[in-house]
Design a protein around this motif. Structure first.
Motif, PDB file in Angstrom:
ATOM      1  N   ASP A   1       7.016  -7.193 -16.107  1.00 19.03           N
ATOM      2  CA  ASP A   1       7.353  -7.249 -14.681  1.00 19.03           C
ATOM      3  C   ASP A   1       7.738  -5.866 -14.154  1.00 19.03           C
ATOM      4  OD1 ASP A   1       6.833  -9.952 -14.429  1.00 19.03           O
ATOM      5  OD2 ASP A   1       8.914 -10.559 -14.775  1.00 19.03           O
ATOM      6  N   LEU A   2       8.485  -5.121 -14.961  1.00 18.87           N
ATOM      7  CA  LEU A   2       8.843  -3.768 -14.562  1.00 18.87           C
ATOM      8  C   LEU A   2       7.594  -2.893 -14.441  1.00 18.87           C
ATOM      9  CD1 LEU A   2      12.032  -3.181 -16.738  1.00 18.87           C
ATOM     10  CD2 LEU A   2      11.931  -3.057 -14.235  1.00 18.87           C
ATOM     11  N   TRP A   3       6.722  -2.994 -15.428  1.00 19.52           N
ATOM     12  CA  TRP A   3       5.477  -2.239 -15.371  1.00 19.52           C
ATOM     13  C   TRP A   3       4.674  -2.610 -14.123  1.00 19.52           C
ATOM     14  CZ3 TRP A   3       3.711   1.868 -17.998  1.00 19.52           C
ATOM     15  CH2 TRP A   3       2.374   2.221 -17.827  1.00 19.52           C
ATOM     16  N   ASN A   4       4.635  -3.882 -13.812  1.00 16.92           N
ATOM     17  CA  ASN A   4       3.901  -4.345 -12.636  1.00 16.92           C
ATOM     18  C   ASN A   4       4.493  -3.775 -11.349  1.00 16.92           C
ATOM     19  OD1 ASN A   4       1.907  -6.064 -11.301  1.00 16.92           O
ATOM     20  ND2 ASN A   4       3.668  -7.270 -10.631  1.00 16.92           N
ATOM     21  N   ASP A   5       5.821  -3.656 -11.281  1.00 20.47           N
ATOM     22  CA  ASP A   5       6.454  -3.064 -10.097  1.00 20.47           C
ATOM     23  C   ASP A   5       5.958  -1.635  -9.877  1.00 20.47           C
ATOM     24  OD1 ASP A   5       7.918  -5.358  -9.651  1.00 20.47           O
ATOM     25  OD2 ASP A   5       9.758  -4.588 -10.582  1.00 20.47           O
ATOM     26  N   ALA A   6       5.932  -0.868 -10.959  1.00 21.07           N
ATOM     27  CA  ALA A   6       5.477   0.514 -10.847  1.00 21.07           C
ATOM     28  C   ALA A   6       3.980   0.579 -10.572  1.00 21.07           C
ATOM     29  CB  ALA A   6       5.814   1.276 -12.130  1.00 21.07           C
ATOM     30  N   ASP A   7       3.228  -0.267 -11.240  1.00 25.64           N
ATOM     31  CA  ASP A   7       1.786  -0.304 -11.065  1.00 25.64           C
ATOM     32  C   ASP A   7       1.427  -0.635  -9.618  1.00 25.64           C
ATOM     33  OD1 ASP A   7      -0.855  -0.138 -11.957  1.00 25.64           O
ATOM     34  OD2 ASP A   7      -0.944  -2.262 -12.472  1.00 25.64           O
ATOM     35  N   LEU A   8       2.103  -1.611  -9.060  1.00 23.69           N
ATOM     36  CA  LEU A   8       1.873  -1.994  -7.666  1.00 23.69           C
ATOM     37  C   LEU A   8       2.157  -0.827  -6.726  1.00 23.69           C
ATOM     38  CD1 LEU A   8       1.353  -3.983  -5.372  1.00 23.69           C
ATOM     39  CD2 LEU A   8       3.712  -4.806  -5.641  1.00 23.69           C
ATOM     40  N   ALA A   9       3.285  -0.170  -6.916  1.00 21.14           N
ATOM     41  CA  ALA A   9       3.647   0.959  -6.051  1.00 21.14           C
ATOM     42  C   ALA A   9       2.614   2.078  -6.135  1.00 21.14           C
ATOM     43  CB  ALA A   9       5.029   1.479  -6.433  1.00 21.14           C
ATOM     44  N   LEU A  10       2.183   2.388  -7.356  1.00 27.46           N
ATOM     45  CA  LEU A  10       1.203   3.463  -7.531  1.00 27.46           C
ATOM     46  C   LEU A  10      -0.157   3.097  -6.949  1.00 27.46           C
ATOM     47  CD1 LEU A  10       1.844   4.857 -11.121  1.00 27.46           C
ATOM     48  CD2 LEU A  10       1.879   6.145  -8.979  1.00 27.46           C
ATOM     49  N   ARG A  11      -0.607   1.873  -7.225  1.00 31.42           N
ATOM     50  CA  ARG A  11      -1.922   1.458  -6.729  1.00 31.42           C
ATOM     51  C   ARG A  11      -1.958   1.454  -5.208  1.00 31.42           C
ATOM     52  NH1 ARG A  11      -5.424  -1.398 -10.502  1.00 31.42           N
ATOM     53  NH2 ARG A  11      -4.490  -1.325 -12.583  1.00 31.42           N
ATOM     54  N   GLN A  12      -0.912   0.907  -4.581  1.00 32.83           N
ATOM     55  CA  GLN A  12      -0.925   0.836  -3.131  1.00 32.83           C
ATOM     56  C   GLN A  12      -0.828   2.219  -2.505  1.00 32.83           C
ATOM     57  OE1 GLN A  12       1.470  -2.166  -1.289  1.00 32.83           O
ATOM     58  NE2 GLN A  12       1.346  -1.238   0.732  1.00 32.83           N
ATOM     59  N   ALA A  13       0.082   3.031  -2.993  1.00 35.18           N
ATOM     60  CA  ALA A  13       0.237   4.372  -2.417  1.00 35.18           C
ATOM     61  C   ALA A  13      -1.035   5.197  -2.594  1.00 35.18           C
ATOM     62  CB  ALA A  13       1.430   5.081  -3.059  1.00 35.18           C
ATOM     63  N   THR A  14      -1.651   5.107  -3.777  1.00 32.61           N
ATOM     64  CA  THR A  14      -2.881   5.862  -4.025  1.00 32.61           C
ATOM     65  C   THR A  14      -4.005   5.375  -3.130  1.00 32.61           C
ATOM     66  OG1 THR A  14      -2.210   6.179  -6.334  1.00 32.61           O
ATOM     67  CG2 THR A  14      -4.524   6.598  -5.791  1.00 32.61           C
ATOM     68  N   SER A  15      -4.136   4.057  -2.993  1.00 30.72           N
ATOM     69  CA  SER A  15      -5.198   3.497  -2.157  1.00 30.72           C
ATOM     70  C   SER A  15      -5.022   3.898  -0.698  1.00 30.72           C
ATOM     71  CB  SER A  15      -5.222   1.974  -2.290  1.00 30.72           C
ATOM     72  OG  SER A  15      -5.545   1.576  -3.601  1.00 30.72           O
ATOM     73  N   GLU A  16      -3.795   3.862  -0.216  1.00 33.41           N
ATOM     74  CA  GLU A  16      -3.541   4.234   1.182  1.00 33.41           C
ATOM     75  C   GLU A  16      -3.983   5.666   1.461  1.00 33.41           C
ATOM     76  OE1 GLU A  16       0.464   1.438   1.816  1.00 33.41           O
ATOM     77  OE2 GLU A  16       0.618   3.628   1.747  1.00 33.41           O
TER      78      GLU A  16
ATOM     79  N   PRO B   1       1.671  -7.424   6.735  1.00 37.72           N
ATOM     80  CA  PRO B   1       0.728  -6.336   6.464  1.00 37.72           C
ATOM     81  C   PRO B   1       1.357  -4.977   6.761  1.00 37.72           C
ATOM     82  CG  PRO B   1      -0.293  -8.085   7.765  1.00 37.72           C
ATOM     83  CD  PRO B   1       1.180  -8.355   7.758  1.00 37.72           C
ATOM     84  N   ILE B   2       0.663  -3.933   6.386  1.00 33.20           N
ATOM     85  CA  ILE B   2       1.145  -2.569   6.585  1.00 33.20           C
ATOM     86  C   ILE B   2       1.204  -2.255   8.080  1.00 33.20           C
ATOM     87  CG2 ILE B   2       0.658  -0.129   6.128  1.00 33.20           C
ATOM     88  CD1 ILE B   2      -0.945  -1.125   3.652  1.00 33.20           C
ATOM     89  N   ALA B   3       2.268  -1.589   8.508  1.00 32.28           N
ATOM     90  CA  ALA B   3       2.381  -1.100   9.884  1.00 32.28           C
ATOM     91  C   ALA B   3       2.002   0.378   9.894  1.00 32.28           C
ATOM     92  CB  ALA B   3       3.805  -1.294  10.400  1.00 32.28           C
ATOM     93  N   TYR B   4       0.953   0.721  10.619  1.00 32.41           N
ATOM     94  CA  TYR B   4       0.469   2.093  10.646  1.00 32.41           C
ATOM     95  C   TYR B   4       1.076   2.868  11.817  1.00 32.41           C
ATOM     96  CZ  TYR B   4      -2.949   0.426   7.273  1.00 32.41           C
ATOM     97  OH  TYR B   4      -3.540  -0.115   6.159  1.00 32.41           O
ATOM     98  N   PRO B   5       1.138   4.191  11.707  1.00 26.78           N
ATOM     99  CA  PRO B   5       1.698   5.024  12.777  1.00 26.78           C
ATOM    100  C   PRO B   5       0.828   5.004  14.039  1.00 26.78           C
ATOM    101  CG  PRO B   5       1.601   6.219  10.694  1.00 26.78           C
ATOM    102  CD  PRO B   5       0.786   4.987  10.517  1.00 26.78           C
ATOM    103  N   THR B   6       1.389   5.556  15.098  1.00 27.33           N
ATOM    104  CA  THR B   6       0.682   5.597  16.380  1.00 27.33           C
ATOM    105  C   THR B   6       0.392   7.011  16.864  1.00 27.33           C
ATOM    106  OG1 THR B   6       2.786   5.492  17.562  1.00 27.33           O
ATOM    107  CG2 THR B   6       1.672   3.392  17.117  1.00 27.33           C
ATOM    108  N   ASP B   7       0.901   8.036  16.164  1.00 23.77           N
ATOM    109  CA  ASP B   7       0.653   9.410  16.601  1.00 23.77           C
ATOM    110  C   ASP B   7       0.512  10.322  15.385  1.00 23.77           C
ATOM    111  OD1 ASP B   7       3.267   9.948  15.657  1.00 23.77           O
ATOM    112  OD2 ASP B   7       4.125   9.659  17.650  1.00 23.77           O
ATOM    113  N   LEU B   8       0.100  11.548  15.629  1.00 24.58           N
ATOM    114  CA  LEU B   8      -0.184  12.474  14.541  1.00 24.58           C
ATOM    115  C   LEU B   8       1.045  12.752  13.688  1.00 24.58           C
ATOM    116  CD1 LEU B   8      -2.074  14.361  13.038  1.00 24.58           C
ATOM    117  CD2 LEU B   8      -1.611  16.121  14.767  1.00 24.58           C
ATOM    118  N   ASP B   9       2.184  12.973  14.317  1.00 24.57           N
ATOM    119  CA  ASP B   9       3.399  13.229  13.552  1.00 24.57           C
ATOM    120  C   ASP B   9       3.720  12.044  12.639  1.00 24.57           C
ATOM    121  OD1 ASP B   9       3.712  15.709  14.680  1.00 24.57           O
ATOM    122  OD2 ASP B   9       5.167  15.062  16.190  1.00 24.57           O
TER     123      ASP B   9
END
Length: 659
Positions: free
Chosen positions: A53-68, A6-14
């Motif tokens: 598959d290439l499209w899916n790689d980009a789609d995955l990156a965009l969807r996850q980054a946008t959602s985060e 899973p995603i590892a989140y930061p621990t401080d403001l910086d």
């Protein structure tokens, strides 16, 4: 093979400021590399499957980054992080829309849209190819260069305005001050938490833990009206000009893309636009596009009008017991009167019911029931998140990690102020663990039954996102179904909040006693009254959503008030500006009809459990046929596989009649 983490989140403001800056930047870099590779493919260089598959790689990156960053823009306690996150949402959504305007990218997929190339693809790959090609065409790739440039500018502005609308609402908070005697009817624990100030007055806010109890319990009509008016003026006047421009931008964008209205544009990819279930909704195929919304809303009007007309005089008569001069029931009276009638006619005291739902019992109860239902386990994990309030859990089945959920359930300044599920990471088998979060605004003490029902509803989205997260393509992961189906699994799960056997497993009053089955049965019976008027209230929201986009009125306040007035005998408060705080106008646009369309399906899905909500065989089949496929099949197909037939309107009509 090593399982993804899973995603590892930061621990401080910086760390958070780096997180919201660098992760989107990495996604943008990956997308650029993918698009460069796709645009230099020769016909024989990369086959259709590899292009997907290439499209899916980009789609995955965009969807996850946008959602985060979308989640963090709505939830992070630090305003600087929220601001940067919102900027990144704008950047990523602009990039996503802009890619669909690139002829060279479109050509890479149009070149493999042949019988010969398709023969080498499996069904899921062909589905993805169809949807990618459709997205390009809907995005405006076929337009002349000048018009593509205008579409690009309008799309960017639409995103910017939507974010501004949401930000204004998130940061809007109203207060009223009332005398202590104006709070007659409120529970003692509420009164204890709201002492009078130095001026002798009590401060009430539009945050849910204040707003909901006052709306439901306050005997004083002026107090109810004041808090509801304050709530219906959230984000006004800030959002007045924002919404006016947003509607104009959407109208011009739809016209440029070849659609008659924004409603026509939005419905093309939904069940209603594909003709799915039109027999269930209206008895015939009916019109397509946005006109199908009007057709469906007319069907709801016909189905609920008589029952609502019979219910309304009962409310007015009860209101006149408190206020003999009352001439109409307003939305500020509605919930109070329903509660009073349930107490007086059915011996259902909402405050007594509330005493069985302390938050500290409800949270583990919802986890236990959904865990049992879907054969999963929630394992608490002590990991950094964006706020100390957040509870995080790994979702596990037979020792296998399925995903991770985060529950952020109480109000605070700067946080999203309604209740919703936010996807974070779209699940891809072997690559990405699905993650999602709930942002809600529940009481930390005793919860109303409405809050408990909302919790089950939002949890329905959450389990759908996780259980549907074992996918091959990001496009189909989690709740990525047609948008007018997405509420059905959540509305179905609400039913578990009304089941005596379910509630007995986690409720307890101060003496440790579970809620009696007899009381739950009374609650169920009492809930039948007012059901048609509640449908009319929802129909009012749907009419406002649809007509603001289609009619394009010059006076948003007058038009909004008009549609609420003509839709329901329960009247809106005059002169307020509820459209400015109608958050669904961003994500749902013209399509708030979705909630009732999904409810038609949800009532039918319930029949698959045969009257036993803890039926393990039905739950396993529901999980397999409805939740796990995500968006990999059409929603109508999912429902038909579960029910063994197409969905129908009958169960909804019976529910509306009080069955």
């Amino acid at each position: 093979m090593t399982s993804p983490a899973p995603i590892a989140y930061p621990t401080d403001l910086d760390g958070w400021l780096v997180f919201v800056a660098e992760r989107p930047a990495a996604a943008v870099e990956l997308v650029a590399a993918v698009d460069e590779r796709l645009t230099r493919t020769g016909d024989d260089d990369v086959d259709a499957a590899a292009r997907l598959d290439l499209w899916n790689d980009a789609d995955l990156a965009l969807r996850q980054a946008t959602s985060e960053v979308h989640l963090l823009s709505e939830s992070h306690p630090d305003a600087a992080v929220r601001a940067v996150a919102e900027e990144r949402v704008q950047q990523l959504e602009t990039l996503s829309a802009g890619r669909l305007l690139e002829p060279a990218l479109f050509a890479a997929f149009a070149a493999v849209d042949t019988d010969e190339a398709r023969a080498d693809l499996d069904a899921e790959q062909r589905r993805l190819l169809d949807e990618v090609l459709r997205d390009f065409r809907r995005g405006g790739v076929d337009l002349p260069e000048a018009e593509r440039a205008r579409v690009r500018a309008l799309t960017e502005r639409e995103t910017e305005l939507s974010l501004e609308f949401s930000r204004n609402l998130r940061e809007s908070r109203r207060e009223i001050r009332v005398a202590p005697e104006a709070l007659v009817g409120l529970p003692q624990d509420f009164l204890d938490e709201h002492p009078a100030g130095d001026d002798g007055l009590v401060v009430l806010t539009t945050d849910y833990p204040d707003f909901m109890p006052v709306r439901e319990y306050a005997v004083d009509r002026a107090t109810r009206s004041a808090i509801v008016a304050a709530y219906n003026n959230l984000a006004w006047p800030e959002n007045d000009a924002v919404l006016a421009e947003l509607l104009a931008v959407r109208a011009e964008l739809a016209q440029l893309l070849g659609y008659g209205s924004w409603a026509d544009y939005e419905t093309e990819t939904r069940m209603i636009g594909r003709g799915a279930g039109t027999g269930a909704a209206g008895g015939s195929a009916g019109p397509g596009g946005g006109a199908a919304i009007a057709d469906f809303l007319a069907r709801l009007d016909e189905a609920s009008a008589a029952a609502a007309a019979a219910e309304y005089p009962v409310l007015l008569e009860r209101l006149r017991e408190d206020d003999p001069e009352a001439s109409e029931v307003t939305i500020a009276d509605f919930f109070y009167l329903l509660g009073a009638l349930r107490r007086e006619r059915h011996d259902v005291d909402a405050q007594l019911v509330r005493s069985y739902f302390p938050f500290d019992r409800v949270l583990p109860g919802v986890l236990a029931i959904t865990g049992r239902l879907f054969d999963i386990e929630y394992v608490p994990v002590d990991v950094p998140t964006w706020h100390a309030d957040v509870h995080s859990y790994d979702v596990v089945h037979d020792g296998e990690l399925l995903g991770r959920i985060h529950l952020d359930l109480h109000p605070r300044e700067g946080k999203y102020n309604h209740a919703a599920c936010f996807g974070i990471a779209p699940g891809i088998t072997g690559r990405v663990v699905p993650e999602a979060a709930l942002l809600c605004n529940f009481s930390r003490g005793l919860m109303t039954h409405d809050e408990v029902t909302t919790f089950f509803h939002e949890f329905g989205h959450l389990v759908h996102d996780i259980l549907g997260g074992a996918q091959r393509f990001a496009r189909f992961s989690g709740v990525a179904t047609e948008w007018d189906f997405v509420e059905a699994p959540s509305q179905l799960l609400e039913e578990w909040a009304w089941d005596a056997e379910v509630l007995a497993t986690f409720t307890a009053n101060a003496a440790g006693e579970p809620i009696p089955a007899e009381l739950v049965e009374k609650m169920v019976v009492a809930d039948r009254f007012g059901r048609a008027l509640e449908v009319r209230r929802q129909l009012g929201h749907a009419n406002v959503s649809y007509h603001l986009h289609v009619d394009r009125p010059a006076d948003l306040q007058a038009a909004t008030e008009h549609w609420y007035r003509v839709t329901s005998p329960v009247q809106p408060l005059p002169g307020v500006h509820s459209y400015a705080g109608f958050g669904h106008l961003t994500g749902y646009g013209a399509c708030y009809y979705t909630y009732q369309w999904s409810l038609v399906i949800a009532r039918d899905l319930l029949s698959g459990f045969g009257g036993d909500l803890l039926n393990a065989e039905a739950a396993e089949r529901y999980r397999r046929e409805i939740l796990e496929p995500g968006g990999s099949r059409d929603a109508a197909d999912l429902v038909e596989r579960f029910l063994g037939r197409p969905f129908a309107f009958d169960a909804y009509r019976e529910w509306l009649a009080g069955a």
